[in-house]
Design a protein around this motif. Structure first.
Motif, PDB file in Angstrom:
ATOM      1  N   GLY A   1      54.621  45.579  57.489  1.00  0.00           N
ATOM      2  CA  GLY A   1      54.758  46.015  56.103  1.00  0.00           C
ATOM      3  C   GLY A   1      54.890  47.498  55.926  1.00  0.00           C
ATOM      4  O   GLY A   1      55.391  47.960  54.923  1.00  0.00           O
TER       5      GLY A   1
ATOM      6  N   HIS B   1      54.486  35.144  56.062  1.00  0.00           N
ATOM      7  CA  HIS B   1      54.032  36.212  55.175  1.00  0.00           C
ATOM      8  C   HIS B   1      54.526  35.984  53.746  1.00  0.00           C
ATOM      9  O   HIS B   1      54.610  36.933  52.964  1.00  0.00           O
ATOM     10  N   GLY B   2      54.877  34.753  53.428  1.00  0.00           N
ATOM     11  CA  GLY B   2      55.285  34.417  52.071  1.00  0.00           C
ATOM     12  C   GLY B   2      56.767  34.185  51.901  1.00  0.00           C
ATOM     13  O   GLY B   2      57.209  33.675  50.867  1.00  0.00           O
TER      14      GLY B   2
ATOM     15  N   THR C   1      57.476  39.440  45.772  1.00  0.00           N
ATOM     16  CA  THR C   1      56.469  38.385  45.703  1.00  0.00           C
ATOM     17  C   THR C   1      57.051  37.075  46.218  1.00  0.00           C
ATOM     18  O   THR C   1      58.265  36.942  46.403  1.00  0.00           O
ATOM     19  N   ASP C   2      56.168  36.090  46.408  1.00  0.00           N
ATOM     20  CA  ASP C   2      56.579  34.832  47.037  1.00  0.00           C
ATOM     21  C   ASP C   2      57.079  33.779  46.058  1.00  0.00           C
ATOM     22  O   ASP C   2      57.247  32.619  46.417  1.00  0.00           O
TER      23      ASP C   2
ATOM     24  N   ARG D   1      52.244  35.899  44.226  1.00  0.00           N
ATOM     25  CA  ARG D   1      51.498  36.512  45.324  1.00  0.00           C
ATOM     26  C   ARG D   1      52.386  37.518  46.056  1.00  0.00           C
ATOM     27  O   ARG D   1      53.555  37.231  46.348  1.00  0.00           O
TER      28      ARG D   1
ATOM     29  N   GLY E   1      53.432  39.448  52.327  1.00  0.00           N
ATOM     30  CA  GLY E   1      52.544  40.101  53.286  1.00  0.00           C
ATOM     31  C   GLY E   1      53.239  41.002  54.267  1.00  0.00           C
ATOM     32  O   GLY E   1      52.573  41.739  55.004  1.00  0.00           O
ATOM     33  N   ALA E   2      54.551  40.974  54.339  1.00  0.00           N
ATOM     34  CA  ALA E   2      55.322  41.826  55.244  1.00  0.00           C
ATOM     35  C   ALA E   2      56.725  41.952  54.677  1.00  0.00           C
ATOM     36  O   ALA E   2      57.164  41.133  53.859  1.00  0.00           O
TER      37      ALA E   2
ATOM     38  N   ARG F   1      58.681  48.066  52.143  1.00  0.00           N
ATOM     39  CA  ARG F   1      58.481  47.330  50.890  1.00  0.00           C
ATOM     40  C   ARG F   1      59.574  47.658  49.881  1.00  0.00           C
ATOM     41  O   ARG F   1      60.100  46.775  49.204  1.00  0.00           O
TER      42      ARG F   1
END
Length: 841
Positions: A14, A53-54, A125-126, A130, A133-134, A211
């Motif tokens: 990330g 990671h989503g 976001t997923d 959320r 995560g990466a 990100r």
């Protein structure tokens, strides 16, 4: 086919990555072909690393369960049609609207859902609220990009058929994936391309923010650190078309004459191996060459003009007169986590004391050179003055026939004495007399800015295609407003600002570099033709078909880009580049080319002048008119530059930042009020003794980088509303002065100086008092408090050689939301003014 999913990118999840700096030339090497398809492997690796990671959840959600990047047969999964998308998932509102979609659409990155998900900075976001995560590395994004072009590789004959009668070439482009607001066609997110790429100087190495999918220029934990900002380049097979076909490719910024100009438009990305062009096994190498010839050009120009200089001949081809090689920038190795084609500047101090052959390098400040008051601009000498001015012309420096063969501004305020001591003349009471007398040795200072090219070599294609075109690149000064885009600001000014305030809103219109039609630097030894003048254009891949409804991005916040539509123009002399001229034949139009050798040496000389003279480049240079006396005499007479985009009291160091102290962007604290002889005065740093070489370690964009486009527009309108509240109404000047109206309006604005500018916070007692007294409320979303005054006489501060004092002839407090103004003069009654017409958006 079942793909390997070896995770080769562990540890790059990330955060960003600090870069090293390799040699100048980077080679792509075709790896030994493994049993499975080589292009597919890094795609599978990226999916495997990100899935848990989503990302697996995200792509299943947005495709309503159709796409699973955890599928065993990933190739088939990415190829299958997706009949519908949930565009309410954040980040996918501006994905290409055509259905069915696919995870990978051959040859079309913008229609490849996996590519968009990885490359779009809005995907965070997923799909269920959320945070992911990466995030993908730049190399992973490039791997998917290559797979898009290589999953069904075209033959060279097919590309020729697509081009039709248009010539084919192998062309290097700078590229950037953007949301719908930044794309060329404005219909959906897409890749944008230009044959010009801008990198940024810095004091420390670059940092990739995975990100946000970009290199970031600052370190939030270290306010005085500027990171270098690289730019990615890639070679494409391209076709040459005229601007009359612009409906297919752009350009984004259209200018007069484009219908008759030729543009190179990318068709198919090139990379090594057998999967790029069907039937061919390509080997590719990228090469970069950068140069800084500021000191060389300076001494050639001095000699040409008859001024004495001992530096000549072969000395001028040596460092530091000529700076080249990887001292300026270098391509990163292709196996790096940032992939191939990334040009990264070397970190250096912004101003470096020059040495030559083991001794400090100096030059003779000829008395003849400094006799004309019009050549002394604060701590600089202007080597290339334009026409002699007797009153403000403002745009004189942007004249099309203004040739620049030398750095326009050179620092002359550091004298090397016979005893070897370096003396800062800014601290000498007799500075003016010393400079006018001349005959002393001024220390030379260098920076590591420069310009150059990124070229490609491919022996297999060279046997089939005659034309190879490099990209032009600039290693430019830092951008103090990295999230303000010059193109967007110019479009707002042209399309939304009412005619009644438009013409005199800026002293110099904010045209982006993409609106200038220039060749690359023809003095470089690689492939730039003076008649090839569309290098700054921003284009897209050909996109035939019916227009679709314009989509809205999920997040319209500013994002840095290294393409020319975000860069400044070339006025007096420029920021990223300046202009050179070629006179081909009598009566023929002048041909212009980009170059960096006429920018200030060091670049801090340009930065100081652009800032001190108002919003010269509102997307990169702060408006520092507030920091210095409003009574400037740069060209030998009072030159009125009004405040246009005011900086806050905190941004110029009048107020402290909690935990960090004072952070003036240029290291020079803004004005303060005093009482002298019973009269109120404003104490300013004397601009004639302000030298950014002395403050370079205190330069910071910690606060200015927080200013985005919306804030910039709000400040411009707030300042303009105050001027209207003071009675400066543009139509009245137009009726009275005709063609001279703009100059007279700017002079009238300059008769007022901004002493304080801050956001009016909730609970501001003064605002509450003003609203109660006028029976009105400021309803705009951004409200500001101004203190402006009409300057009286200026005098020197007897207690500080570096300060001047300006009397306050009239004192005004104002609150505004950019629409209405609540104003009080000299402590009198509050009045309300809403006479200024306001933009539609």
């Amino acid at each position: 086919m079942v793909l390997s999913r070896r995770n080769l990118m562990k540890g790059a999840a990330g955060g960003g990555l600090l870069l090293g700096f390799p040699g100048l030339t980077v080679q792509y090497e075709a790896l030994a072909a493994p049993p499975s398809r080589p292009l597919a492997e890094p795609v599978a690796d990226a999916c495997a690393r990100l899935a848990d990671h989503g990302w697996r959840t995200l792509l299943r959600t947005v495709t309503r369960g159709v796409l699973d990047i955890g599928a065993r047969d990933l190739a088939a999964e990415l190829a299958k049609p997706i009949p519908d998308l949930d565009r309410t998932v954040p980040g996918f509102g501006d994905f290409a609207p055509e259905l069915p979609a696919r995870g990978i659409e051959p040859g079309k990155p913008a229609r490849s859902l996996l590519y968009h998900a990885l490359a779009s900075a809005a995907v965070l976001t997923d799909g269920h609220g959320r945070a992911l995560g990466a995030f993908p590395t730049l190399a992973e994004i490039e791997a998917v990009e290559n797979y898009v072009y290589g999953v069904r590789p075209p033959t060279l004959d097919k590309l020729r058929k697509i081009a039709g009668k248009n010539p084919l070439g192998v062309v290097v482009f700078a590229l950037d994936y953007r949301d719908v607001t930044g794309s060329v066609h404005g219909r959906h997110a897409d890749l944008c391309f230009s044959r010009t790429g801008i990198t940024r100087m810095g004091k420390t190495g670059p940092h990739y923010d995975a990100r946000n999918r970009q290199f970031v220029p600052l370190d939030p934990q270290r306010p005085f650190v500027f990171r270098t900002v690289p730019q990615r380049f890639a070679p494409y097979i391209a076709m040459q078309v005229t601007g009359a076909d612009g409906g297919l490719f752009g350009p984004r910024d259209v200018v007069a004459g484009d219908d008759d100009r030729s543009f190179w438009v990318p068709l198919h990305k090139l990379f090594p191996g057998r999967e790029c062009v069907a039937g061919m096994d390509l080997s590719l190498s990228l090469d970069s060459r950068l140069v800084n010839e500021k000191l060389k050009r300076m001494h050639l120009f001095l000699r040409e003009q008859g001024y004495p200089t001992e530096w000549t001949g072969k000395d001028l081809d040596a460092f530091p007169f000529t700076i080249g090689g990887d001292k300026i920038a270098a391509l990163l190795p292709s196996q790096h986590a940032h992939g191939s084609g990334v040009l990264a500047p070397r970190p250096h101090q912004f101003a470096n004391r020059a040495r030559f052959k083991g001794k400090w390098l100096t030059f003779n400040v000829s008395s003849d050179l400094v006799q004309d008051p019009g050549v002394l601009y604060f701590s600089s000498v202007q080597l290339i003055p334009g026409a002699v001015e007797t009153e403000p012309t403002y745009e004189e420096g942007s004249a099309r026939d203004n040739d620049r063969r030398s750095p326009e501004y050179v620092n002359i305020r550091h004298r090397l004495n016979d005893d070897g001591r370096l003396e800062d003349l800014n601290l000498d009471p007799d500075m003016d007399a010393i400079i006018r007398e001349g005959g002393y040795r001024a220390q030379h200072w260098i920076d590591f800015a420069g310009d150059g090219f990124v070229s490609v070599h491919c022996p297999q294609l060279a046997r089939e295609i005659d034309t190879f075109k490099p990209a032009f690149c600039s290693v430019a000064p830092p951008d103090f407003f990295p999230y303000v885009n010059q193109h967007d600001l110019a479009v707002w000014w042209r399309t939304a600002v009412p005619a009644a305030i438009k013409d005199a809103l800026w002293a110099v219109p904010p045209r982006p570099l993409a609106e200038f039609r220039f060749a690359g630097d023809i003095t470089l030894p690689k492939g730039f033709d003076i008649y090839d003048d569309t290098l700054t254009a921003v284009v897209g891949q050909p996109a035939p078909g019916q227009p679709v409804a314009r989509l809205l991005p999920d997040d319209a916040r500013g994002r840095y880009t290294g393409l020319p539509d975000a860069a400044a123009g070339v006025t007096d002399p420029g920021w990223e580049v300046s202009q050179g001229l070629v006179y081909n034949e009598p009566g023929a139009p002048l041909q212009r080319y980009m170059q960096a050798y006429s920018l200030g040496t060091p670049f801090l000389e340009d930065a100081k002048l652009c800032a001190a003279l108002g919003s010269y480049w509102p997307s990169v240079a702060p408006d520092a008119t507030r920091t210095f006396s409003p009574l400037k005499h740069a060209p030998g007479f009072a030159y009125p530059w009004p405040t246009i985009v005011p900086l806050t009291d905190t941004e110029i160091g009048m107020k402290e930042v909690r935990g960090l102290g004072r952070l003036p962007w240029d290291g020079i604290r803004g004005p303060e009020t005093k009482t002298v002889g019973g009269r109120p005065v404003v104490a300013y740093q004397d601009i004639d003794r302000a030298d950014y070489i002395d403050t370079q370690d205190r330069l910071t964009a910690h606060l200015t980088a927080r200013v985005d486009l919306a804030e910039t527009k709000a400040r411009v309108l707030a300042m303009e509303a105050v001027y209207w509240g003071l009675g400066i109404h543009d139509p009245d000047f137009a009726a009275r002065f005709g063609d001279r109206a703009v100059i007279e309006i700017l002079k009238a604005k300059s008769a007022w100086a901004v002493l304080s500018f801050m956001v009016a916070e909730a609970g501001d007692a003064g605002l509450a008092e003003a609203e109660q007294a006028t029976g009105s409320r400021l309803a705009g979303p951004r409200r500001y408090r101004f203190r402006v005054y009409r300057p009286g006489a200026e005098s020197r501060d007897p207690s500080d050689i570096q300060k001047v004092l300006v009397e306050i002839a009239e004192d005004v407090t104002a609150y505004t939301d950019g629409r209405a103004v609540l104003l009080r003069r000299d402590g009198g009654s509050w009045t309300r003014d809403a006479s200024m017409p306001t933009p539609t958006s």
